[in-house]
Design a protein around this motif. Structure first.
Motif, mmCIF file in Angstrom:
data_model
loop_
_atom_site.group_PDB
_atom_site.id
_atom_site.type_symbol
_atom_site.label_atom_id
_atom_site.label_comp_id
_atom_site.label_asym_id
_atom_site.label_seq_id
_atom_site.Cartn_x
_atom_site.Cartn_y
_atom_site.Cartn_z
ATOM 1 N N GLU A 8 -0.047 56.316 72.913
ATOM 2 C CA GLU A 8 1.049 56.256 71.706
ATOM 3 C C GLU A 8 2.015 55.657 71.929
ATOM 4 O OE1 GLU A 8 2.472 59.847 68.888
ATOM 5 O OE2 GLU A 8 0.295 60.261 69.952
ATOM 6 N N GLY A 9 2.583 56.147 73.155
ATOM 7 C CA GLY A 9 3.811 56.120 73.951
ATOM 8 C C GLY A 9 3.647 54.454 73.523
ATOM 9 N N ILE A 10 3.037 53.576 74.585
ATOM 10 C CA ILE A 10 2.966 52.023 74.414
ATOM 11 C C ILE A 10 3.379 51.704 73.288
ATOM 12 C CG2 ILE A 10 1.646 50.510 75.424
ATOM 13 C CD1 ILE A 10 0.651 51.956 77.238
ATOM 14 N N LEU A 11 2.509 52.542 72.288
ATOM 15 C CA LEU A 11 2.530 51.553 70.976
ATOM 16 C C LEU A 11 3.921 52.043 70.198
ATOM 17 C CD1 LEU A 11 -1.697 53.166 69.203
ATOM 18 C CD2 LEU A 11 -0.399 50.470 70.342
ATOM 19 N N LYS A 12 4.719 52.715 70.244
ATOM 20 C CA LYS A 12 5.325 52.973 69.864
ATOM 21 C C LYS A 12 6.699 51.977 70.141
ATOM 22 C CE LYS A 12 5.426 58.210 68.564
ATOM 23 N NZ LYS A 12 6.168 58.090 66.734
ATOM 24 N N VAL A 13 6.608 51.685 71.587
ATOM 25 C CA VAL A 13 8.296 51.093 72.469
ATOM 26 C C VAL A 13 7.113 49.506 71.802
ATOM 27 C CG1 VAL A 13 8.390 49.891 74.719
ATOM 28 C CG2 VAL A 13 8.484 52.455 74.015
ATOM 29 N N GLN A 15 6.623 48.559 68.722
ATOM 30 C CA GLN A 15 6.441 48.753 67.963
ATOM 31 C C GLN A 15 8.225 48.784 67.711
ATOM 32 O OE1 GLN A 15 5.082 48.836 64.546
ATOM 33 N NE2 GLN A 15 6.820 47.728 63.870
ATOM 34 N N LEU A 16 9.028 49.760 68.543
ATOM 35 C CA LEU A 16 9.961 49.201 68.689
ATOM 36 C C LEU A 16 11.282 48.260 69.162
ATOM 37 C CD1 LEU A 16 13.186 50.529 68.818
ATOM 38 C CD2 LEU A 16 13.122 50.942 71.149
ATOM 39 N N SER A 17 9.904 47.097 69.794
ATOM 40 C CA SER A 17 10.505 46.137 70.159
ATOM 41 C C SER A 17 10.247 44.752 69.106
ATOM 42 C CB SER A 17 9.488 46.276 71.303
ATOM 43 O OG SER A 17 9.727 44.128 71.886
ATOM 44 N N GLU A 18 9.105 45.194 68.316
ATOM 45 C CA GLU A 18 8.947 43.658 66.998
ATOM 46 C C GLU A 18 9.870 44.053 66.178
ATOM 47 O OE1 GLU A 18 5.153 44.605 65.411
ATOM 48 O OE2 GLU A 18 4.038 43.987 67.731
ATOM 49 N N ASN A 19 10.310 45.756 66.113
ATOM 50 C CA ASN A 19 11.245 45.356 64.856
ATOM 51 C C ASN A 19 12.609 44.829 65.642
ATOM 52 O OD1 ASN A 19 9.203 47.103 63.859
ATOM 53 N ND2 ASN A 19 9.909 49.169 64.181
ATOM 54 N N THR A 20 12.962 44.844 66.099
ATOM 55 C CA THR A 20 14.087 44.721 67.067
ATOM 56 C C THR A 20 14.280 43.435 66.766
ATOM 57 O OG1 THR A 20 14.709 47.027 68.614
ATOM 58 C CG2 THR A 20 15.805 44.655 69.304
ATOM 59 N N PRO A 38 18.374 40.652 73.856
ATOM 60 C CA PRO A 38 17.590 39.978 72.387
ATOM 61 C C PRO A 38 16.947 41.070 72.364
ATOM 62 C CG PRO A 38 17.219 38.207 74.612
ATOM 63 C CD PRO A 38 18.408 39.111 74.656
ATOM 64 N N GLU A 39 16.024 42.136 73.088
ATOM 65 C CA GLU A 39 15.481 43.042 73.321
ATOM 66 C C GLU A 39 16.031 44.301 73.102
ATOM 67 O OE1 GLU A 39 12.145 42.034 73.530
ATOM 68 O OE2 GLU A 39 12.522 40.278 73.433
ATOM 69 N N SER A 40 17.640 44.657 72.661
ATOM 70 C CA SER A 40 18.083 45.681 73.005
ATOM 71 C C SER A 40 18.048 46.476 71.211
ATOM 72 C CB SER A 40 19.412 45.844 74.020
ATOM 73 O OG SER A 40 20.470 46.729 73.248
ATOM 74 N N PRO A 41 17.644 47.626 71.137
ATOM 75 C CA PRO A 41 17.218 47.338 69.588
ATOM 76 C C PRO A 41 19.031 48.560 69.645
ATOM 77 C CG PRO A 41 16.509 49.643 71.892
ATOM 78 C CD PRO A 41 16.171 48.601 72.004
ATOM 79 N N LEU A 84 24.286 48.829 65.391
ATOM 80 C CA LEU A 84 23.863 49.238 64.999
ATOM 81 C C LEU A 84 22.158 49.330 65.583
ATOM 82 C CD1 LEU A 84 23.904 46.544 62.917
ATOM 83 C CD2 LEU A 84 23.025 48.420 60.772
ATOM 84 N N CYS A 85 21.359 50.700 65.096
ATOM 85 C CA CYS A 85 20.667 51.224 66.288
ATOM 86 C C CYS A 85 19.000 51.040 65.092
ATOM 87 C CB CYS A 85 20.921 52.813 66.810
ATOM 88 S SG CYS A 85 22.243 52.553 68.064
ATOM 89 N N ILE A 86 18.351 51.225 66.309
ATOM 90 C CA ILE A 86 16.419 50.439 65.661
ATOM 91 C C ILE A 86 15.954 51.405 66.472
ATOM 92 C CG2 ILE A 86 14.743 49.258 65.721
ATOM 93 C CD1 ILE A 86 17.359 48.146 64.053
ATOM 94 N N LEU A 87 15.561 52.684 65.225
ATOM 95 C CA LEU A 87 14.748 53.095 65.931
ATOM 96 C C LEU A 87 13.248 53.745 65.186
ATOM 97 C CD1 LEU A 87 16.790 56.378 64.334
ATOM 98 C CD2 LEU A 87 16.786 55.356 66.588
#
Length: 87
Positions: A8-13, A15-20, A38-41, A84-87
């Motif tokens: 679950e944690g790996i999947l969330k990270v 997804q955050l990376s893709e969203n960013t 470029p990878e920072s949310p 802006l901060c991506i969550l």
């Protein structure tokens, strides 16, 4: 406190990376100048004209987007930015 099991944690990270990446890409396509890693949310969006900051912040808040304005004296007048901060 809820603990995450399995992947679950790996999947969330991931997804955050893709969203960013997607959000940064779309902002760039729309003509915004963004800085930072470029990878920072946390996405600093350069304004250069502080007079438009309040309009942008107001519109973002109306749309449910949390945003922070960084201007003078924290920055020079020509390097003000929105964060802006991506969550």
């Amino acid at each position: 406190m809820k603990q995450m099991g399995g992947n679950e944690g790996i999947l969330k990270v991931r997804q955050l990376s893709e969203n960013t990446r997607y959000f940064r890409k779309r902002l760039t396509e729309m003509g915004f100048i963004i800085i930072g890693h470029p990878e920072s949310p946390v996405i600093p969006l350069m304004l250069y004209f502080p007079s438009i900051a309040l309009v942008i912040v107001d519109e973002c808040l109306k749309a449910g987007i949390a945003i922070v304005f960084a201007g003078n004296p924290a920055t020079s007048l020509t390097t003000c930015r929105l964060r802006l901060c991506i969550l």
